[in-house]
Design a protein around this motif. Sequence first.
Motif, PDB file in Angstrom:
ATOM      1  N   ARG A 134       0.941  -1.441   0.093  1.00  0.00           N
ATOM      2  CA  ARG A 134      -0.107  -0.025  -0.104  1.00  0.00           C
ATOM      3  C   ARG A 134       0.929   1.277   0.028  1.00  0.00           C
ATOM      4  NH1 ARG A 134      -4.078  -0.123   3.669  1.00  0.00           N
ATOM      5  NH2 ARG A 134      -3.913  -2.401   3.580  1.00  0.00           N
ATOM      6  N   SER A 136       2.793   4.656  -1.010  1.00  0.00           N
ATOM      7  CA  SER A 136       2.289   5.711  -2.042  1.00  0.00           C
ATOM      8  C   SER A 136       3.293   5.418  -3.248  1.00  0.00           C
ATOM      9  CB  SER A 136       2.290   7.064  -1.348  1.00  0.00           C
ATOM     10  OG  SER A 136       2.121   7.697  -2.532  1.00  0.00           O
ATOM     11  N   GLU A 155      -9.612  -4.153   1.074  1.00  0.00           N
ATOM     12  CA  GLU A 155     -10.271  -3.031   0.901  1.00  0.00           C
ATOM     13  C   GLU A 155     -11.251  -3.076  -0.193  1.00  0.00           C
ATOM     14  OE1 GLU A 155      -7.558   0.078  -0.205  1.00  0.00           O
ATOM     15  OE2 GLU A 155      -6.729   0.010   1.949  1.00  0.00           O
ATOM     16  N   VAL A 177      -9.099   2.320  -1.608  1.00  0.00           N
ATOM     17  CA  VAL A 177      -8.998   3.496  -0.886  1.00  0.00           C
ATOM     18  C   VAL A 177      -7.570   3.957  -0.875  1.00  0.00           C
ATOM     19  CG1 VAL A 177      -9.434   4.484   1.322  1.00  0.00           C
ATOM     20  CG2 VAL A 177     -11.303   3.347   0.429  1.00  0.00           C
ATOM     21  N   THR A 178      -6.894   3.054  -0.403  1.00  0.00           N
ATOM     22  CA  THR A 178      -5.246   3.457  -0.408  1.00  0.00           C
ATOM     23  C   THR A 178      -4.608   3.916  -1.670  1.00  0.00           C
ATOM     24  OG1 THR A 178      -4.982   1.803   1.524  1.00  0.00           O
ATOM     25  CG2 THR A 178      -3.212   2.625   0.307  1.00  0.00           C
ATOM     26  N   ALA A 180      -6.277   5.161  -4.274  1.00  0.00           N
ATOM     27  CA  ALA A 180      -7.129   6.481  -4.504  1.00  0.00           C
ATOM     28  C   ALA A 180      -6.381   7.633  -3.593  1.00  0.00           C
ATOM     29  CB  ALA A 180      -8.381   6.594  -4.252  1.00  0.00           C
ATOM     30  N   ASP A 181      -6.048   7.419  -2.222  1.00  0.00           N
ATOM     31  CA  ASP A 181      -5.583   8.337  -1.437  1.00  0.00           C
ATOM     32  C   ASP A 181      -4.150   8.825  -1.977  1.00  0.00           C
ATOM     33  OD1 ASP A 181      -7.876   8.431  -0.107  1.00  0.00           O
ATOM     34  OD2 ASP A 181      -7.146   7.186   1.652  1.00  0.00           O
ATOM     35  N   LEU A 184      -4.506  11.144  -4.716  1.00  0.00           N
ATOM     36  CA  LEU A 184      -5.255  12.376  -4.265  1.00  0.00           C
ATOM     37  C   LEU A 184      -4.169  13.242  -3.811  1.00  0.00           C
ATOM     38  CD1 LEU A 184      -7.476  14.076  -4.132  1.00  0.00           C
ATOM     39  CD2 LEU A 184      -8.315  12.768  -2.088  1.00  0.00           C
ATOM     40  N   ALA A 185      -3.283  12.703  -2.926  1.00  0.00           N
ATOM     41  CA  ALA A 185      -2.421  13.305  -2.281  1.00  0.00           C
ATOM     42  C   ALA A 185      -1.261  13.839  -3.142  1.00  0.00           C
ATOM     43  CB  ALA A 185      -1.516  12.379  -1.179  1.00  0.00           C
ATOM     44  N   ARG A 188      -2.866  16.835  -4.938  1.00  0.00           N
ATOM     45  CA  ARG A 188      -2.855  18.190  -3.704  1.00  0.00           C
ATOM     46  C   ARG A 188      -1.562  18.787  -3.897  1.00  0.00           C
ATOM     47  NH1 ARG A 188      -6.496  15.184   0.933  1.00  0.00           N
ATOM     48  NH2 ARG A 188      -8.605  15.829  -0.003  1.00  0.00           N
TER      49      ARG A 188
END
Length: 317
Positions: A134, A136, A155, A177-178, A180-181, A184-185, A188
């Motif tokens: 998981r 990044s 998940e 979720v992991t 996608a996060d 997303l990070a 950002r």
Amino acid sequence: MPDDVSPAPNRYGAAAHRHAPQHPSPPIPRSSAIPSPPPSPFAPGPAAPAPERLRVVVADDNPVVRAGLGVLLSGRADIQVVAEAADGREAYEKTLEHRPDVVLLDVRMPGVDGISALPHLVGIAPVLMLTYSRESEIVHEALRLGAGGYLVHGEFTANQLVQAVRDTKDGRANFTVTAADALLAHMRHGTPPQRGPLPEGLGSALATAPAPPPPHTAEPSESLSQLQPVVGQSSVSGGSVPTPNRQQYGLSSREVEVMDLIASGMSNQQIAATCFISEKTVKNHINRIFTKLHSATRSEAIAHWLGTAPRNPGRQP
């Protein structure tokens, strides 16, 4: 009363007989049986073919995981697990042999890991990462190398996995979720993640092997240890490639990001999923990039971006 006295006539003038003879009703004729239709002069057509099942290769070093995925996926009417693999090399060989519609690929495997095998597999079939990893940086590297989606065990439900396999075959990305996060990070922060060494030396098998043959000429017996990615590598006779001056093109930060993903070999759909934008927006970025790089094709833009395009003194960069 005398025996010869006749009964009195009834109101209609006829003598009433106390014991009128009974006559059975005539039998009702049965309707004749419906005749069978005449045989058709035409030969019967072939039966409708059964729909083809979606063919999957499962690559995971855990035999329990492989067995569970095999039961789960092959239990669906439209999916069939055609082969299993315990490492990246075997995954490559099985994929070459069976030409599946989708490859499910774990990250951490002994020998050739999933990240090392990934750029070679995506040239043969769509790849869906299915893993416990998981981190990044691993998510970003998998997507950069061409993965069509990233699912982390624990998940997703069984039905979500099945749908993700179908979607991957049709070119639609799926992320848990992991993953996608992680994306997303990255969005950002607005800058591409630093490409440092991956955990546990993942992807190290990429650095020491020659370029893979085209998929249609490769033989199943070829091992992945003899292969090397071709993305981002080039050679020029007489010396090494100079570092390109990318500032001269005047690309925005978003265009730089998109161009880096193009150079890594991603499709428009993969770029859209990575950047959380629509494919139409990706195409708009690409059109502006091509204009700034004075390029008409993807390969020409990559050559300018990597500094491998031939110099033309009569043309501005």
